[in-house]
Scaffold this active site. Structure first.
Site, PDB file in Angstrom:
ATOM      1  N   LYS A   1       0.792  -1.297   0.141  1.00  0.00           N
ATOM      2  CA  LYS A   1      -0.011  -0.113  -0.190  1.00  0.00           C
ATOM      3  C   LYS A   1       0.936   1.145  -0.048  1.00  0.00           C
ATOM      4  CE  LYS A   1      -4.055  -2.227   2.221  1.00  0.00           C
ATOM      5  NZ  LYS A   1      -5.127  -1.802   3.275  1.00  0.00           N
TER       6      LYS A   1
ATOM      7  N   GLU B   1      -9.423 -10.994  -7.521  1.00  0.00           N
ATOM      8  CA  GLU B   1      -8.550  -9.701  -7.358  1.00  0.00           C
ATOM      9  C   GLU B   1      -7.442  -9.786  -8.487  1.00  0.00           C
ATOM     10  OE1 GLU B   1      -9.926  -9.037  -2.568  1.00  0.00           O
ATOM     11  OE2 GLU B   1      -8.026  -9.651  -3.218  1.00  0.00           O
TER      12      GLU B   1
ATOM     13  N   HIS C   1      -2.435  -5.254   1.426  1.00  0.00           N
ATOM     14  CA  HIS C   1      -3.626  -6.091   1.393  1.00  0.00           C
ATOM     15  C   HIS C   1      -3.464  -7.495   0.958  1.00  0.00           C
ATOM     16  CE1 HIS C   1      -7.768  -7.174   0.014  1.00  0.00           C
ATOM     17  NE2 HIS C   1      -7.177  -7.699  -1.053  1.00  0.00           N
TER      18      HIS C   1
HETATM   19  P1  CMP Z   1      -7.642  -4.555   3.316  1.00  0.00           P
HETATM   20  O1  CMP Z   1      -7.233  -5.769   3.479  1.00  0.00           O
HETATM   21  O2  CMP Z   1      -6.942  -3.677   2.274  1.00  0.00           O
HETATM   22  O3  CMP Z   1      -9.341  -4.399   3.304  1.00  0.00           O
HETATM   23  C1  CMP Z   1     -10.087  -3.204   3.687  1.00  0.00           C
HETATM   24  C2  CMP Z   1      -9.307  -2.272   4.312  1.00  0.00           C
HETATM   25  O4  CMP Z   1     -10.078  -1.257   4.819  1.00  0.00           O
HETATM   26  C3  CMP Z   1      -8.415  -2.794   5.247  1.00  0.00           C
HETATM   27  O5  CMP Z   1      -7.317  -3.518   4.852  1.00  0.00           O
HETATM   28  C4  CMP Z   1      -8.007  -1.694   6.030  1.00  0.00           C
HETATM   29  O6  CMP Z   1      -6.707  -0.926   5.505  1.00  0.00           O
HETATM   30  C5  CMP Z   1      -9.288  -0.752   5.989  1.00  0.00           C
HETATM   31  N1  CMP Z   1      -9.874  -0.590   7.222  1.00  0.00           N
HETATM   32  C6  CMP Z   1     -10.607  -1.553   7.922  1.00  0.00           C
HETATM   33  N2  CMP Z   1     -11.229  -1.210   8.918  1.00  0.00           N
HETATM   34  C7  CMP Z   1     -11.018   0.050   8.913  1.00  0.00           C
HETATM   35  C8  CMP Z   1     -11.369   1.210   9.762  1.00  0.00           C
HETATM   36  N3  CMP Z   1     -12.079   1.163  10.808  1.00  0.00           N
HETATM   37  N4  CMP Z   1     -10.866   2.375   9.583  1.00  0.00           N
HETATM   38  C9  CMP Z   1     -10.024   2.606   8.514  1.00  0.00           C
HETATM   39  N5  CMP Z   1      -9.659   1.877   7.550  1.00  0.00           N
HETATM   40  C10 CMP Z   1      -9.970   0.464   7.860  1.00  0.00           C
END
Ligand code: CMP
Length: 139
Positions: free
Chosen positions: A10, A127, A116
């Site tokens: 990221k 994906e 991610h």
């Molecule tokens: P990722 O695995 O990329 O999938 C969704 C993303 O949302 C997660 O990783 C986090 O980076 C983000 N995320 C999840 N929960 C929150 C939260 N409460 N606040 C901000 N970002 C979040």
């Protein structure tokens, strides 16, 4: 079985020049990078990728963050790659992540959480196809 999963390094990580450090941890966990490219996602691309989260309160911030800088999208291959990648990533919130995981060692916050990884084999296939053509993946 040897399977594939999808990973994103990221913007918080590319900004801090941690592409190699993250990749090293993936490789040491037994995962092979069989496709990799550095891209700057468009807003449409990020919104489409995270469409499953679009009703969540953090959706807007998440998209803003994911387009705030370059990312590295990767296809990882290995024995049960999806689970192996989730294990080395650690919990979504770095505060909850186990020692030795990418998020514990490198992530800044639940949003700027460095990586991610797909959460199922089905989503991994979706994906991977979102960012890669089959001829870009070299096993
Ligand atoms: P990722 O695995 O990329 O999938 C969704 C993303 O949302 C997660 O990783 C986090 O980076 C983000 N995320 C999840 N929960 C929150 C939260 N409460 N606040 C901000 N970002 C979040």
């Amino acid at each position: 079985a040897v399977t594939r999963t999808f990973s994103i390094i990221k913007p918080d990580a590319t900004k801090r020049n941690l592409t190699g450090a993250v990749t090293k941890m993936l490789e040491e966990a037994g995962l092979r990078v069989v496709a990799s490219k550095r891209i700057h996602m468009t807003r449409d691309q990020a919104e489409g990728f995270y469409a499953v989260h679009k009703e969540r309160p953090f959706f807007g911030e998440l998209v803003d963050f994911m387009i705030s800088g370059p990312v590295v999208v990767q296809v990882l291959e290995g024995e049960n790659a999806m689970q192996a990648n989730r294990d080395i990533m650690g919990a979504t919130n770095p505060a909850d992540a186990a020692p030795g995981t990418i998020r514990k060692e490198l992530a800044e916050s639940i949003e700027a959480n460095t990586v991610h990884g797909s959460d199922s084999d089905e989503n991994a296939a979706i994906e991977i196809a979102y960012f890669f053509n089959e001829d870009e993946i070299v096993g």
